[in-house]
Design a protein around this motif. Structure first.
Motif, PDB file in Angstrom:
ATOM      1  N   ARG A  60       0.856  -1.189   0.000  1.00 39.50           N
ATOM      2  CA  ARG A  60       0.000   0.000   0.000  1.00 39.50           C
ATOM      3  C   ARG A  60       0.888   1.233   0.000  1.00 39.50           C
ATOM      4  N   THR A  61       0.352   2.322  -0.472  1.00 34.08           N
ATOM      5  CA  THR A  61       1.175   3.522  -0.607  1.00 34.08           C
ATOM      6  C   THR A  61       1.453   4.200   0.726  1.00 34.08           C
ATOM      7  N   HIS A  62       0.508   4.166   1.650  1.00 33.96           N
ATOM      8  CA  HIS A  62       0.666   4.808   2.950  1.00 33.96           C
ATOM      9  C   HIS A  62       0.030   3.942   4.030  1.00 33.96           C
ATOM     10  N   LEU A  63       0.455   4.150   5.260  1.00 32.14           N
ATOM     11  CA  LEU A  63      -0.197   3.507   6.402  1.00 32.14           C
ATOM     12  C   LEU A  63       0.128   4.287   7.664  1.00 32.14           C
ATOM     13  N   GLN A  64      -0.646   3.995   8.689  1.00 28.26           N
ATOM     14  CA  GLN A  64      -0.445   4.625   9.988  1.00 28.26           C
ATOM     15  C   GLN A  64      -0.418   3.523  11.039  1.00 28.26           C
ATOM     16  N   VAL A  65       0.669   3.462  11.810  1.00 30.10           N
ATOM     17  CA  VAL A  65       0.848   2.371  12.772  1.00 30.10           C
ATOM     18  C   VAL A  65       1.443   2.910  14.063  1.00 30.10           C
ATOM     19  N   GLU A  66       1.435   2.067  15.086  1.00 27.23           N
ATOM     20  CA  GLU A  66       2.087   2.395  16.339  1.00 27.23           C
ATOM     21  C   GLU A  66       3.605   2.428  16.135  1.00 27.23           C
ATOM     22  N   GLU A  67       4.250   3.339  16.822  1.00 29.10           N
ATOM     23  CA  GLU A  67       5.707   3.487  16.730  1.00 29.10           C
ATOM     24  C   GLU A  67       6.433   2.169  16.988  1.00 29.10           C
ATOM     25  N   GLU A  68       5.925   1.367  17.914  1.00 29.06           N
ATOM     26  CA  GLU A  68       6.598   0.130  18.310  1.00 29.06           C
ATOM     27  C   GLU A  68       6.623  -0.926  17.202  1.00 29.06           C
ATOM     28  N   LYS A  69       5.859  -0.738  16.142  1.00 30.98           N
ATOM     29  CA  LYS A  69       5.794  -1.735  15.075  1.00 30.98           C
ATOM     30  C   LYS A  69       6.844  -1.540  13.983  1.00 30.98           C
ATOM     31  N   VAL A  70       7.618  -0.455  14.085  1.00 32.51           N
ATOM     32  CA  VAL A  70       8.641  -0.201  13.076  1.00 32.51           C
ATOM     33  C   VAL A  70       9.974   0.089  13.757  1.00 32.51           C
TER      34      VAL A  70
END
Length: 367
Positions: A117-127
């Motif tokens: 996907r072109t964009h996403l929003q996740v929790e900081e801890e997942k990256v």
């Protein structure tokens, strides 16, 4: 609405704005929006994302895990986004985010993030942040699966000393090419087994793998000849070193042929099953040669050892940065706002085909 455990419809997600492809037999694109991040959330733009066979197996429902279904993508039914590997750029960060900032590059810390996907929003801890200086996004986006798999299999199952020998099938794969280079870097000797190719194509591949660092390159047919074991003995005796390790992504009779020349106490590590055939291990291999047969699944290892994964990734990226590690051949698939659906579909459907020119990688424009 309850999230289904499995569905014939998965999604290749895009967002802000973006598109979602339904798979198998993809037939639509879906758009939706993402709001500003708050608290510990980060908004990411995908720069590149590879198409790995395991991603396709997830879509087919033949993989042990499936991406989590969600109703937050604006689809009528809960959907899941395939893809476990990518390089992202941080576009914005919530007030509570400490480890990354706008402009940083990050990769997924755990599997199942959903990267197509072109964009996403996740929790900081997942990256996790990576140092982007001197690197291309395609290098960062493809480091977490194939090179990490090769690194851990060479390090974690037997202690390979300088001069030791090991063997692998599928040697032209992303894992195989990474293993050849790492083995050479660490002073070991490798036997690279590949599928037979006609004429000049076969010679070109052999030279390519030798240039990467393979000590010997043989075909599946040559490996299954009766005298192959004697040939290996001749090679290894010249170094007075045993054949201590085999890396297997094929399975079936081909894997057993590769096991025959292994030295007593050696280990075969299986990380794939391209032939989809069972491995029939002879009792003599277990009793008289004391061979060990183990498995390795990089997804499970990565989720269980996030800090060790980070160290491994950082070391591999430093090799790439200094030119000590050559990239696997890649086939770039551009994903821009105006990219036609059929282009994306064709790239996905061709991932499991043999004799490809290189690994398919989605490379995203400024969407």
């Amino acid at each position: 609405m309850a999230t289904p455990k499995r569905s014939p419809w998965f999604t290749l997600g895009m967002a802000t704005p973006g598109a979602v492809l339904n798979v198998p037999v993809p037939n639509s694109l879906h758009t939706h929006s993402i709001g500003p991040p708050h608290s510990s959330l980060v908004t990411l733009r995908t720069l590149s994302a590879p198409l790995n066979p395991a991603d396709i197996n997830q879509i087919q429902g033949t993989y042990p895990t499936v991406p989590p279904f969600t109703s937050t993508l604006g689809t009528a039914q809960p959907t899941a986004v395939p893809g476990n590997e990518a390089c992202f750029e941080v576009l914005a960060a919530g007030s509570g985010v400490k480890s990354v900032k706008k402009g940083d590059w990050v990769i997924a810390k755990y599997t199942g993030l959903g990267t197509w996907r072109t964009h996403l929003q996740v929790e900081e801890e997942k990256v996790q942040r990576v140092e982007k200086e001197g690197l291309r996004s395609e290098q960062v986006g493809t480091v977490g699966v194939n090179p990490v798999t090769a690194y851990r299999m060479l390090k974690d199952f037997v202690k390979l000393e300088e001069g030791d020998w090991w063997i692998q099938n599928g040697a032209n794969s992303g894992v195989g090419r990474a293993a050849i280079q790492l083995g050479k870097r660490w002073g070991t000797n490798s036997i690279a087994v590949v599928r037979s190719r006609p004429g000049a194509e076969g010679e070109k591949l052999k030279k390519d793998l030798e240039d990467l660092g393979a000590t010997k390159v043989v075909t599946d047919e040559e490996m299954q000849q009766k005298d192959f074991k004697d040939q290996v003995k001749e090679w290894t005796d010249g170094y007075s070193s045993p054949l201590k390790l085999a890396l297997n992504c094929v399975g079936g009779d081909a894997a057993m042929a590769m096991a025959k020349p292994l030295s007593p106490g050696a280990c075969m590590v299986t990380y794939g099953a391209m032939s989809k055939s069972p491995m029939r291990v002879g009792a003599s291999m277990l009793i008289f040669k004391d061979l060990r047969f183990s498995g390795f699944w990089v997804s499970k290892w990565s989720d269980a050892h996030p800090e060790e994964k980070k160290r491994t990734v950082d070391e591999l990226l430093e090799m790439m940065r200094t030119g000590a590690f050559r990239d696997t051949p890649m086939v770039e698939v551009r994903w821009d706002w105006g990219t036609e659906r059929d282009v994306l579909v064709e790239a996905v459907q061709g991932t499991l085909e043999g004799f490809k020119k290189g690994k398919g990688v989605f490379v995203f424009g400024d969407t």
